[in-house]
Scaffold this motif. Structure first.
Motif, short mmCIF file in Angstrom:
data_model
loop_
_atom_site.label_atom_id
_atom_site.label_comp_id
_atom_site.label_asym_id
_atom_site.label_seq_id
_atom_site.Cartn_x
_atom_site.Cartn_y
_atom_site.Cartn_z
N ILE A 50 96.28 44.68 50.32
CA ILE A 50 97.14 45.61 51.07
C ILE A 50 98.16 46.25 50.14
CG2 ILE A 50 98.90 45.78 52.86
CD1 ILE A 50 97.46 43.48 54.32
N ASP A 51 98.79 45.44 49.32
CA ASP A 51 99.87 45.92 48.45
C ASP A 51 99.39 46.82 47.32
OD1 ASP A 51 101.74 44.58 49.91
OD2 ASP A 51 102.09 42.99 48.45
N PRO B 117 96.85 39.62 59.98
CA PRO B 117 97.70 40.80 60.22
C PRO B 117 99.15 40.39 60.49
CG PRO B 117 96.32 40.34 62.13
CD PRO B 117 95.82 39.46 61.03
N GLY B 118 100.07 41.21 59.98
CA GLY B 118 101.49 40.97 60.23
C GLY B 118 102.16 39.99 59.30
N THR B 119 101.43 39.47 58.31
CA THR B 119 102.04 38.46 57.43
C THR B 119 102.61 39.05 56.14
OG1 THR B 119 99.89 37.99 56.39
CG2 THR B 119 100.53 36.64 58.28
N ASP B 120 102.40 40.35 55.90
CA ASP B 120 102.91 40.97 54.68
C ASP B 120 104.37 41.37 54.90
OD1 ASP B 120 103.16 42.04 52.20
OD2 ASP B 120 101.82 43.75 52.53
N VAL B 121 105.22 40.35 55.05
CA VAL B 121 106.65 40.52 55.29
C VAL B 121 107.40 39.53 54.40
CG1 VAL B 121 106.40 41.34 57.66
CG2 VAL B 121 106.56 38.88 57.21
N TYR C 114 94.68 51.45 58.24
CA TYR C 114 93.28 51.77 57.97
C TYR C 114 92.47 50.55 57.52
CZ TYR C 114 95.26 51.85 53.28
OH TYR C 114 95.93 51.51 52.12
N LEU C 115 93.15 49.39 57.43
CA LEU C 115 92.48 48.14 57.04
C LEU C 115 92.43 47.12 58.18
CD1 LEU C 115 94.26 47.61 53.57
CD2 LEU C 115 91.99 48.61 53.95
N ARG C 116 93.02 47.46 59.32
CA ARG C 116 93.24 46.45 60.36
C ARG C 116 91.96 45.75 60.80
NH1 ARG C 116 98.33 47.52 62.85
NH2 ARG C 116 99.74 47.67 61.06
N ASP C 117 90.84 46.46 60.85
CA ASP C 117 89.60 45.84 61.32
C ASP C 117 89.06 44.80 60.33
OD1 ASP C 117 89.17 48.18 59.66
OD2 ASP C 117 87.01 47.87 59.98
N LEU C 118 89.62 44.76 59.12
CA LEU C 118 89.15 43.84 58.09
C LEU C 118 90.14 42.72 57.79
CD1 LEU C 118 87.72 46.48 55.57
CD2 LEU C 118 86.41 45.09 57.20
N LYS D 282 92.00 53.86 49.14
CA LYS D 282 91.68 53.24 50.43
C LYS D 282 90.25 52.72 50.44
CE LYS D 282 95.02 55.99 53.04
NZ LYS D 282 95.23 57.03 54.09
N ALA D 283 89.35 53.43 49.78
CA ALA D 283 87.95 53.01 49.75
C ALA D 283 87.79 51.71 48.98
CB ALA D 283 87.09 54.11 49.14
N ILE D 284 88.47 51.57 47.83
CA ILE D 284 88.31 50.33 47.07
C ILE D 284 89.01 49.17 47.76
CG2 ILE D 284 90.30 50.59 45.52
CD1 ILE D 284 86.78 49.22 44.69
N GLN D 285 90.08 49.43 48.49
CA GLN D 285 90.71 48.37 49.28
C GLN D 285 89.77 47.86 50.35
OE1 GLN D 285 94.37 50.80 50.18
NE2 GLN D 285 95.36 48.81 49.96
N ARG D 286 89.15 48.75 51.08
CA ARG D 286 88.22 48.33 52.14
C ARG D 286 87.02 47.60 51.52
NH1 ARG D 286 88.75 49.73 57.19
NH2 ARG D 286 86.48 49.50 57.53
N ASP D 287 86.54 48.11 50.41
CA ASP D 287 85.41 47.46 49.75
C ASP D 287 85.78 46.05 49.32
OD1 ASP D 287 82.71 47.63 48.48
OD2 ASP D 287 83.87 47.41 46.63
#
Length: 467
Positions: A262-263, A339-343, A331-335, A219-224
């Motif tokens: 995200i993935d 949003p909502g397109t990973d479908v 946990y990534l929403r603020d970045l 999660k940390a490297i994703q946010r970074d």
């Protein structure tokens, strides 16, 4: 959105200590036998290990099996022939067919023939003109396998098994649901069962899989990465320019990068061993190092048009019948910018029209497995997110089994099970194939017959599509 693994790992799978033998019939007999099957064309014969013959084939299928006299298309198959009297395994990856003479694990266990099918709409096995909503359904694909099995039973009258990994495991299950008497046993590997559920079991699984420290590092490297998307975006643009990538379907290279980030959490647990937690970069690591890590786990250019194109039939089916996990991204929403397109629908070109989602398809199969399924053997990995919603056996299931490889990922096999379970599963498959019990030797200790590619899980994963 994660793609399913398309190729079943065949490492350390030789379960019974048998060595291949030449066909009891003369060398020319298989060629003559194939010539008797209507609609079958031998494209060519390729080299094969001693005792086997390997053919690339096409088999003419109706575009719509409900109207067999209508338009037709040629579907690709391969045949690995050992002996007319041996068991035969119907294998599908659920995607394109491999043109190498690989053997699935059940084929090794029964030392049999293998008929491998390319899933319809994966090129070149696509009707023209393509009527996606009419012709690309789980029933139409099951009818393809049914037609081929019935045709080949004229030359292979022995026991038949069906198998496949990931989307291929789903395909093998659907085949058995619609045509339950075609085979004597079905062995699906790592096959998700995306029945509509009020609780997203995938996200609950992802929140608890593995070690807490590893989850935190991911999660940390994703946010970074999302905080440094401009820096990583420049690397993505350079890579895309080098490979002539475009991003019309998802909309932009930036959106592709975001979805890939995200993935990456799902992808890590899908394909990597727990030991790979040590390789996760720390936030602030050099951009080149972070890029290299994503290239191993989930390329930041995964969703270019060129990378997507071969797998559009999968995304189409996920959007209209198969279903898919929700994005694990709270946990990534603020970045997030998109949003909502990973479908699934995001990855289907606008030129392919999507009908309404079929909410009955997966519950129908799920109910059949629980109420009527027989001779089914499911294999999953305990660390594989796709196993969060597995097929479940029920009150009506008969002579059916389910196993989880401890710590296993999306390349899990029977050979990786604890020894007692592996022996039990092997004995079951051989019984279904009408064969005596296997040798008591360890599965992992039996070498593959000479001449076959010795794929291991890492090699398979390096060539995978990413969902």
């Amino acid at each position: 959105m994660r793609r399913l693994l398309t190729v079943l790992s065949t490492a350390v799978l030789a379960a019974v200590g048998l060595t291949p033998v030449a066909s009891a019939a003369g060398d020319d007999d298989i060629t003559a036998a194939l010539a008797t099957i209507p609609g079958l064309t031998v494209v060519k014969e390729d080299p094969a290990p001693t005792g086997y013959r390997f053919f690339e084939l096409t088999f003419t299928q109706p575009a719509d099996h409900r109207h067999p006299d209508g338009p037709k298309f040629d579907q690709r198959y391969t045949l690995l022939h050992r002996d007319f009297s041996a068991p035969t395994v119907a294998f599908t990856s659920g995607y394109n067919v491999s043109l190498a003479p690989n053997r699935s694990e059940p084929t090794r266990i029964v030392d049999g023939n293998q008929l491998s099918m390319e899933y319809r709409y994966f090129t070149p096995s696509r009707p023209q003109p393509a009527n996606w909503s009419r012709d690309l359904t789980i029933w139409q694909a099951a009818a393809d396998e049914h037609a081929a099995a019935q045709a080949f039973k004229k030359i292979y009258p022995g026991k038949w098994l069906a198998t496949g990994g990931s989307k291929g495991g789903m395909t093998a299950t659907y085949f058995r649901r619609f045509f339950p008497d075609d085979v004597n046993g079905t062995i699906p590997y790592v096959a998700p069962n995306d029945v509509i559920d009020p609780i997203d079991k995938y996200n609950r699984f992802l929140a608890n899989v593995g070690d807490p420290a590893c989850r935190a590092s991911l999660k940390a490297i994703q946010r970074d990465a999302l905080k440094r998307r401009d820096q990583l975006g420049e690397l993505a643009k350079a890579d895309a320019a080098h490979k002539a990538y475009t991003f019309t379907t998802v909309g932009s290279i930036d959106e592709s990068l975001e979805i890939s980030v995200i993935d990456s959490y799902f992808a890590f647990w899908q394909y990597q061993p727990a030991s790979a937690c040590a390789s996760i970069p720390k936030p602030g690591a050099p951009g080149a190092d972070v890029w290299a890590w994503f290239e191993q786990v989930e390329s930041l250019n995964t969703y270019s048009d060129q990378e997507l194109e071969p797998f559009v039939p999968y995304y189409y089916q996920a959007a209209v019948q198969l279903g898919s996990p929700e994005a694990y991204d709270s946990y990534l929403r603020d970045l997030l910018r998109y949003p909502g397109t990973d479908v699934p629908s995001t990855f289907v070109p606008a030129s392919v029209k999507l009908p309404r989602f079929d909410y009955l398809a997966m519950p129908d199969v799920d109910f059949w497995v629980k109420a009527h399924g027989r001779q089914l053997l499911f294999v999953y990995g305990s660390n594989d997110p796709w196993g969060a919603e597995p097929f479940e056996l029920g009150y009506g299931s008969r002579d059916s089994y389910r196993y989880f490889v401890p710590g296993g990922n999306h390349g899990s096999t029977i050979a990786q099970l604890p020894a007692a379970q592996a022996a039990e599963a092997t004995a079951t498959i051989r019984r279904w194939a009408g064969l005596p019990a296997a040798s008591s030797r360890s599965l992992a200790s039996v070498a593959a017959p000479a001449g076959f590619p010795d794929f291991d899980a890492n090699q398979v994963m390096a060539d995978r599509p990413r969902l």
